[in-house]
Design an enzyme around this catalytic site. Structure first.
Site, PDB file in Angstrom:
ATOM      1  CE  LYS A  41      -0.470  -0.391   4.979  1.00 23.62           C
ATOM      2  NZ  LYS A  41      -1.332  -0.237   6.122  1.00 23.62           N
TER       3      LYS A  41
ATOM      4  CE1 TYR B  96      13.740  31.392   4.478  1.00 20.54           C
ATOM      5  CE2 TYR B  96      13.870  29.024   4.124  1.00 20.54           C
ATOM      6  CZ  TYR B  96      13.661  30.306   3.638  1.00 20.54           C
ATOM      7  OH  TYR B  96      13.384  30.500   2.313  1.00 20.54           O
TER       8      TYR B  96
END
Ligand SMILES: Cc1ncc(COP(=O)(O)O)c(C=O)c1O
Length: 388
Positions: A36, A283
């Site tokens: 899956k 950042y």
């Protein structure tokens, strides 16, 4: 100049190796390979084809150590994509069908279904199908997610066996909630309850996911359901092992299991610069060095699926040595401390996880699990296949 950007190297020999190891852990069982979520980020169709490709020397041997027996997915679209790509082997929908109309599709494409609730049973009993479907009846033995209650078992079993819409080879199934925690009492209880409910039945049974396969031999029954283990990642609990992870013991764990990572995530250094002490990086300027050093910028970020929450110090392999991630992860880049003696060059390859750097260790540094990191690889990541 031709710099490498984020690339997932998918090693199909490692996949086959892992399958053989799994079979050696549970030699008398059949393997329902769990594919899956795009085969846990590895590519649904390519993994399915590899798991069913038969090496010349074992052709005709239906118990080849190098082949799966069936595939499990979570959504009907995943199953239909496999059928469209030419996969003819058995495919199971692990959560069953979500729309009654899908039952006709299941019958016409020979897809198998889990039944875990009354709505699904009602739909099967009411349907007019051209051919019967194969059902895996899911019983809740303590995880309390999907599955009928133990008291409902006899009723469901009888209804299903009497229906002409159901093939007569029902598989009885449950799922373990804590199997990665070796010795956990809850797993003993789940196995005992499953045994009690299904005792005396002649049907095939299935209980074990990867952790069950590794740590709970009494959960093996006739079908095992490996996901993570197939992809070369240890399923055993990493909860208490953060210090072990940093000392590399998780690598030893994988060696103990003798599995190999199927995905290695790579990129390259696209910039290198000297940093003075106290110069902030990235950042928010959340990281700064306390001494002069050399830093590198790697072309990978959360836009590729590298976890944004990976903390300072998360290991990255540059030219075979571990260097720490520094500063915040950006969308397309991360920054690493190469050290004052760095001889690294722009263009040098970098490993983010996989060979020699277990994805479980990176997951731990990002407060998540390897499943999530593997599934989160994004579409812009290039794929290179290492064939068998
Ligand atoms: C019902 C079921 N069986 C097996 C698996 C495979 O689990 P793992 O990847 O831990 O082997 C899953 C995955 O979540 C599952 O939902």
């Amino acid at each position: 100049m031709a710099l490498t950007t984020a690339t997932a190297i998918i090693n199909l020999s490692a996949l086959k190796h892992n399958l053989a190891q799994i079979k050696s852990l549970a030699p008398t069982t059949s393997v329902l390979a769990v594919l899956k979520a795009n085969a846990y980020g590895h590519g649904l169709e390519r993994i399915a084809k590899a798991l069913f490709s038969e090496p010349e020397q074992t052709k005709g041997d239906c118990h080849s150590a190098l082949m799966a027996d069936a595939i499990a997915v979570a959504r009907i679209d995943e199953a239909l994509a496999l059928r469209s790509s030419g996969i003819t082997q058995p495919i199971l929908l692990l959560e069953g069908f979500f729309d009654n109309k899908d039952l006709t599709i299941l019958a016409s494409h020979n897809l198998q279904t889990v039944v875990h609730n009354q709505q699904q049973l009602d739909a099967i009993l009411a349907a007019k199908l051209k051919s019967p479907v194969k059902v895996w009846l899911k019983i809740d033995t303590g995880m309390h997610r999907l599955g009928i209650n133990p008291e409902q078992y006899s009723y469901f079993y009888q209804q299903l066996t009497e229906s002409t819409n159901v093939q007569d080879n029902i598989v009885l199934m449950s799922h373990l909630g804590c199997a990665d925690d070796e010795g956990n009492e809850a797993t003993h209880q789940q196995i005992s309850l499953f045994e009690e409910i299904t005792q005396g039945c002649n049907e095939e049974r299935t209980l074990a996911n990867s952790a069950g396969i590794c740590a709970w031999p009494t959960s093996h029954y006739q079908w095992i359901r490996p996901g993570l283990l197939l992809y070369g990642v240890s399923p055993l609990s990493l909860d208490e092992s953060s210090s072990e992870a940093s000392r590399g013991l998780i690598t030893d764990e994988s060696k103990h299991l003798n599995i190999q990572p199927v995905m290695t995530l790579k990129s390259s250094l696209i910039a290198i610069r000297e940093l003075e002490a106290d110069e902030p990086v990235g950042y928010g300027g959340t990281w700064q060095s306390d001494k002069k050093t050399v830093m590198g910028v790697v072309a990978i970020g959360y836009g590729d699926g590298y976890p944004r929450h990976a903390k300072n110090g998360t290991p990255v392999l540059v030219n075979g040595r571990r260097v720490p991630l520094i500063g915040r992860v950006s969308m397309d880049m991360i920054t690493v401390d190469l050290g004052i003696d760095s001889q690294d060059k722009v263009g040098d390859l970098v490993t983010l996880w996989g060979d020699n750097l277990p994805v479980a260790e990176i997951a731990k540094c990002a407060t998540t699990i390897p499943y999530e990191l593997l599934c989160n690889i994004t579409r812009r990541v290039k794929v290179t296949l290492l064939a068998e």
